[in-house]
Design a protein around this motif. Structure first.
Motif, short mmCIF file in Angstrom:
data_model
loop_
_atom_site.label_atom_id
_atom_site.label_comp_id
_atom_site.label_asym_id
_atom_site.label_seq_id
_atom_site.Cartn_x
_atom_site.Cartn_y
_atom_site.Cartn_z
N ARG A 176 -2.86 2.70 -7.60
CA ARG A 176 -1.79 2.91 -8.60
C ARG A 176 -1.34 1.57 -9.17
O ARG A 176 -1.11 1.44 -10.36
CB ARG A 176 -0.62 3.65 -7.96
N CYS A 200 5.07 2.32 -9.95
CA CYS A 200 4.47 3.65 -9.72
C CYS A 200 4.94 4.65 -10.76
O CYS A 200 4.28 5.67 -10.97
CB CYS A 200 4.81 4.14 -8.32
N TYR A 212 -1.17 9.86 -7.98
CA TYR A 212 -0.28 9.24 -7.00
C TYR A 212 0.87 10.17 -6.62
O TYR A 212 1.13 10.40 -5.44
CB TYR A 212 0.28 7.92 -7.56
#
Length: 122
Positions: free
Chosen positions: A73, A94, A25
């Motif tokens: 994610r 995240c 990510y």
């Protein structure tokens, strides 16, 4: 970094299933910002309409992969992709480590050995 960006954009363009590690990510986000800043710099050297169009085309082309990697994610931390719509909390999600082991969204992307050990078992 470029390999990770190509993997997310070209191989998982609209893949909303599975899980994405923090590294995947954040490397995507880093590459995204490097490219957008480069495009803005290049667009400042070009006529206004051409430069602006260049940036807009990139943003439109990258919106689906951005949403897809964000949803994956969220899946890695055990949350639905809809959690990506909650401001600030999605940033927290995240940043935290993903769930260890498989969850309802798939196998742990960090622990490939676990997946290999499952081969051949009934």
């Amino acid at each position: 970094m470029i390999e990770m960006f190509k993997k997310v954009v070209f191989e998982n363009y609209a893949n909303f299933n599975g899980r994405a590690r923090r590294k995947e990510y954040w490397m995507f986000v880093l590459a995204y910002y490097i490219i957008i800043f480069a495009l803005i710099f290049i667009s400042s050297l070009l006529p206004e309409t051409v430069g602006g169009l260049l940036v807009v085309v990139f943003l439109i082309a990258i919106i689906i992969p951005t949403i897809a990697v964000t949803v994956r994610r969220m899946h890695d931390v055990g949350k639905s992709g809809w959690y990506s719509l909650i401001p600030y909390y999605n940033l927290y999600l995240c940043c935290v480590a993903g769930e260890k082991g498989p969850n309802q969204y798939g196998a742990d992307p960090k622990n490939l050995l676990e997946e290999i050990n499952e081969i051949g078992k009934e």
